[in-house]
Each structure stands twice: as C-alpha cells, then as structure tokens.
Enzyme design. Structure first.
Site, PDB file in Angstrom:
ATOM      1  CG  HIS A 198      -2.079   1.030   1.536  1.00 14.33           C
ATOM      2  ND1 HIS A 198      -1.374   2.419   1.518  1.00 14.33           N
ATOM      3  CD2 HIS A 198      -3.246   1.346   1.464  1.00 14.33           C
ATOM      4  CE1 HIS A 198      -2.300   3.009   1.932  1.00 14.33           C
ATOM      5  NE2 HIS A 198      -3.766   2.385   1.653  1.00 14.33           N
ATOM      6  CB  CYS A 236      -4.243   3.308  -2.751  1.00 16.39           C
ATOM      7  SG  CYS A 236      -5.695   4.530  -1.067  1.00 16.39           S
ATOM      8  CG  HIS A 263      -7.477   0.242  -1.281  1.00 20.72           C
ATOM      9  ND1 HIS A 263      -6.708   0.554  -0.271  1.00 20.72           N
ATOM     10  CD2 HIS A 263      -7.787  -1.143  -0.985  1.00 20.72           C
ATOM     11  CE1 HIS A 263      -6.704  -0.485   0.943  1.00 20.72           C
ATOM     12  NE2 HIS A 263      -6.858  -1.094   0.265  1.00 20.72           N
ATOM     13  CG  ASP A 308      -9.353   3.817   0.695  1.00 21.15           C
ATOM     14  OD1 ASP A 308      -9.633   3.458   1.814  1.00 21.15           O
ATOM     15  OD2 ASP A 308      -8.632   4.148   0.282  1.00 21.15           O
ATOM     16  CG  HIS A 309     -10.891   6.112   4.515  1.00 22.18           C
ATOM     17  ND1 HIS A 309      -9.329   6.999   4.512  1.00 22.18           N
ATOM     18  CD2 HIS A 309     -10.191   5.307   4.294  1.00 22.18           C
ATOM     19  CE1 HIS A 309      -8.800   6.266   4.164  1.00 22.18           C
ATOM     20  NE2 HIS A 309      -9.320   4.507   4.675  1.00 22.18           N
ATOM     21  CE1 TYR A 322     -11.961   0.788   5.858  1.00 16.69           C
ATOM     22  CE2 TYR A 322     -11.008   2.720   6.763  1.00 16.69           C
ATOM     23  CZ  TYR A 322     -10.882   1.731   5.606  1.00 16.69           C
ATOM     24  OH  TYR A 322      -9.663   1.383   5.324  1.00 16.69           O
TER      25      TYR A 322
HETATM   26  C1  DNO Z   1      -6.296   2.859   5.391  1.00 10.96           C
HETATM   27  C2  DNO Z   1      -5.951   1.696   4.923  1.00 10.96           C
HETATM   28  C3  DNO Z   1      -4.325   1.383   5.871  1.00 10.96           C
HETATM   29  C4  DNO Z   1      -3.943   0.024   4.842  1.00 10.96           C
HETATM   30  C5  DNO Z   1      -2.670  -0.149   5.083  1.00 10.96           C
HETATM   31  C6  DNO Z   1      -2.560  -1.266   4.224  1.00 10.96           C
HETATM   32  O1  DNO Z   1      -7.677   3.279   6.234  1.00 10.96           O
HETATM   33  O2  DNO Z   1      -6.177   2.215   3.473  1.00 10.96           O
HETATM   34  O3  DNO Z   1      -4.753   2.051   6.876  1.00 10.96           O
HETATM   35  O4  DNO Z   1      -4.989  -0.606   5.405  1.00 10.96           O
HETATM   36  O5  DNO Z   1      -1.952   1.372   4.914  1.00 10.96           O
HETATM   37  O6  DNO Z   1      -1.722  -1.625   4.918  1.00 10.96           O
END
Ligand code: DNO
Length: 351
Positions: A198, A236, A263, A308-309, A322
């Site tokens: 990531h 991401c 992501h 993602d978020h 989340y």
């Molecule tokens: C945040 C996530 C990160 C991700 C880590 C992967 O919301 O995208 O915490 O899980 O960085 O190791």
C-alpha cells in the site's frame, strides 16, 4: 474483478449481514486483529475468520494487512525472526486459501489525518488532512491516536522508536524493504500469494519520518526491487491522489499487470498538502474516478477492488472512514461505471 468490502471483525458495527445486502459485493477484506505485530498468525484463527465470513454468504478475499514489524523497517533488532514469522504467516494464510495480502512500509504511523469528523457543506462528515495542523501534532504526547495506528506503544517505546528513525534515511528504508522482499516474495511465489504494498498516505514525509512509496518513480523502483508478479501493488487512488503530481489513471495504465488490489476513493485537494475526503463520484472531488475505473476496465484488471473511506452520512456513527452507507454508495458508483463500460463495448485488454 471482484468487488470487496473491508470488515473489521466481530467488533465492527457494520455487520457481514449488512455487507451481504450491498448489490455486487461478494468479497471481504479483513485481518486477524488480536495477534501482536510480528508474531505468527495461527492457522485456527485464520480458519475461524474464513468460516465466519463464508457463513454469511461472502468469501474472504484479501488480507489487509499483515503488518510489518518496525524492526524490519529499521533493519535491526529481531528483524530476521520477524521476517521468518511473516513468511510463516503467509504459509498459514495460503493453507487457508488466501491469495492476496496487503501491507505497507510506512515507519511507525499508518494513514494520518488532522481531523476525523470535519463537517462538509452538505452536513456529512469526512476525514481531512491539513499540513499546518499535522505539523502542530506531537506524537510523543500520547494523546494522539488514529484508527490505523498501532496503539500498543508506551510513551517511552514511541520515543525510543522515533529516536531510532532519526538515523534512518530514505535510502536505508529502501535497503530494508529490499531485504524484506528478497525473503518474503520467495515464499509468496512458492505459496502463490500476491503481495500488494500500500502506498504511503499521505504520500509525503510526516513527523520527520522517511516515506518512500509515494509516486510513479517510487512505484517503478519498488517493482524492480524484486521483479515478480507476486511482488505487486495496492493502488490506492486517495493516498497517491493527494499529491497533484500523481495521475492515477496513468498509474493504473502503467502498472496494471502488477496491481493486485485497488482502493478507490475521491478527495478534494484544498491547498498545498491539504485535502478533504469526498464522495466517490467524480464531480465530488479532484480525482476523475470515472476515468480511473475506465483505466482498470480497459487494462483487463481482474484483481480485487474495494471502495475506500467513506464519509459519515445519514447520521451514522462508527469507525471513521469505515461506515456502511457512503462506502456502499461508492461500490454502486464503481460497479455502475463498470457495467456501463461493459455494455457500451469499451475495448478491453484480455489477460
Ligand atoms: C486506511 C487503509 C490503510 C491500509 C494500510 C495497508 O484506511 O487504507 O490503513 O490498510 O496502510 O497496510
């Protein structure tokens, strides 16, 4: 492509039963949360998680994350033991049918924001990052915690760790990453687990700590450190997209063969090193999510995607970023775009 959704285990207010009702979501992204960082994940715990997910009619698709112990990142202490443990965890995961693992190589702090509940003009709440506010934060006071951070440090432990990083340059971090990859990817190849690093979030140094996975050049360098399909990326959009130098669609087109996990989220860049997370829809933020999804579609992407978020909307409370509702909307936007490209016969590179 498989649409997945992150689930934080039994304590997550967003239950598997609710996730199951989101159209098109079939996979779960999760982890084992009660094993200390660096220790081996026992097979029975992984199997338990898998069974719980499958009982709800979903599949356990991606592990996010198997965290990397700080000794591995700093390259001292017990790093060889922790790398050995990491490899054993991969073997145990593979025995349970897992084929994709996400991790990161950010020193000490995972994703960082200055506020977790900034109110937007429509009354929803979102995560924001403002460089000035972060510069004022002191990780040593101990009253600073973010959901993605390892909360197990004592004040003294944190102080010692931050001091250790004083003498670690970005080049040292690259070398330590290479050392890790040389041992771990060999095992990943053997047990057929696609490793997906990531990027750093945000993609620049914070609290004086080095960060190295932040743009096209560093992704290229990373992939060359160990040239194997098992040494891949979690691309991401929101992390890399916080820096205007990163064109996410171009990154997808360039690295599609090595992206195993995607992501997808949007952000509004509000100033230099300042951004606010926004809804997934393209015109809600600075990133062209419709084009990013098109880039995945055209390049024949067949890995895992997760929204993602999300913002907190409709009065929902819970784990920042989340909640259920906005992430569920995100899946529908992405899947809608995907269906539209398919129905319109947009040419697709077949893998
Ligand atoms: C945040 C996530 C990160 C991700 C880590 C992967 O919301 O995208 O915490 O899980 O960085 O190791």
């Amino acid at each position: 492509m498989q649409m997945t959704f992150r689930w934080y285990g039994e304590s997550d207010p967003v239950t598997l039963e609710k996730i199951r009702q989101i159209p098109g979501v079939t996979g779960i992204v999760s982890a084992i949360y009660d094993v200390p960082v660096g220790e081996v994940w026992p097979t029975h715990k992984i199997l338990n998680l898998k069974r719980t997910v499958e009982k709800a009619g979903l599949s356990l698709s991606v592990i996010e994350s198997v965290p990397v112990h700080e000794d591995i990142k700093t390259g001292d202490g017990d790093r060889d033991r922790y790398i050995k443990n990491y490899c054993q965890t991969l073997r145990n995961l593979a025995d349970c049918g897992i084929d994709c693992v996400c991790y990161n190589f950010m020193p000490v702090f995972d994703w960082t924001r200055s506020s977790l509940d900034h109110e937007l003009s429509d009354g929803s709440n979102a995560l924001i990052y403002q460089e000035e506010a972060v510069a004022d934060m002191n990780p040593l006071t101990g009253d600073l915690t973010l959901p993605g951070w390892d909360a197990s440090y004592t004040k003294e432990g944190m102080k010692a760790l931050l001091e250790k990083y004083q003498s670690i340059s970005e080049e040292d971090l690259w070398n330590n990453l290479q050392y890790f990859l040389e041992k771990v990817i060999k095992v990943a190849e053997e047990v057929r687990i696609k490793m997906a690093i990531h990027p750093d979030d945000p993609p620049w140094n914070i609290f004086g700590l080095p960060r190295i996975i932040k743009n096209k050049e560093s992704l290229e360098r990373f992939l060359k450190l160990y040239d194997s399909p098992y040494n891949g990326l979690t691309l991401c959009s929101g992390s890399l997209g916080a820096s205007p130098e990163n064109d996410i669609s171009e990154l997808v087109r360039t690295f599609s063969d090595r992206i195993h996990f995607s992501h997808i989220r949007n952000i509004s860049i509000t100033g230099e090193r300042c951004f606010c997370e926004s809804a997934h829809k393209t015109d809600c933020g600075s990133l062209d999510i419709a084009d990013i999804v098109k880039a995945y579609y055209e390049s024949g992407f067949n890995g895992y995607i997760r929204p993602d978020h999300g913002r907190m909307i409709w009065g929902e409370t819970g784990r920042p970023g989340y909640g259920l509702y906005d992430r569920a909307l995100g899946t529908q936007y992405i899947l809608g775009l995907w269906d539209a490209y398919e129905k319109a016969g947009v040419p697709r590179h077949v893998k």
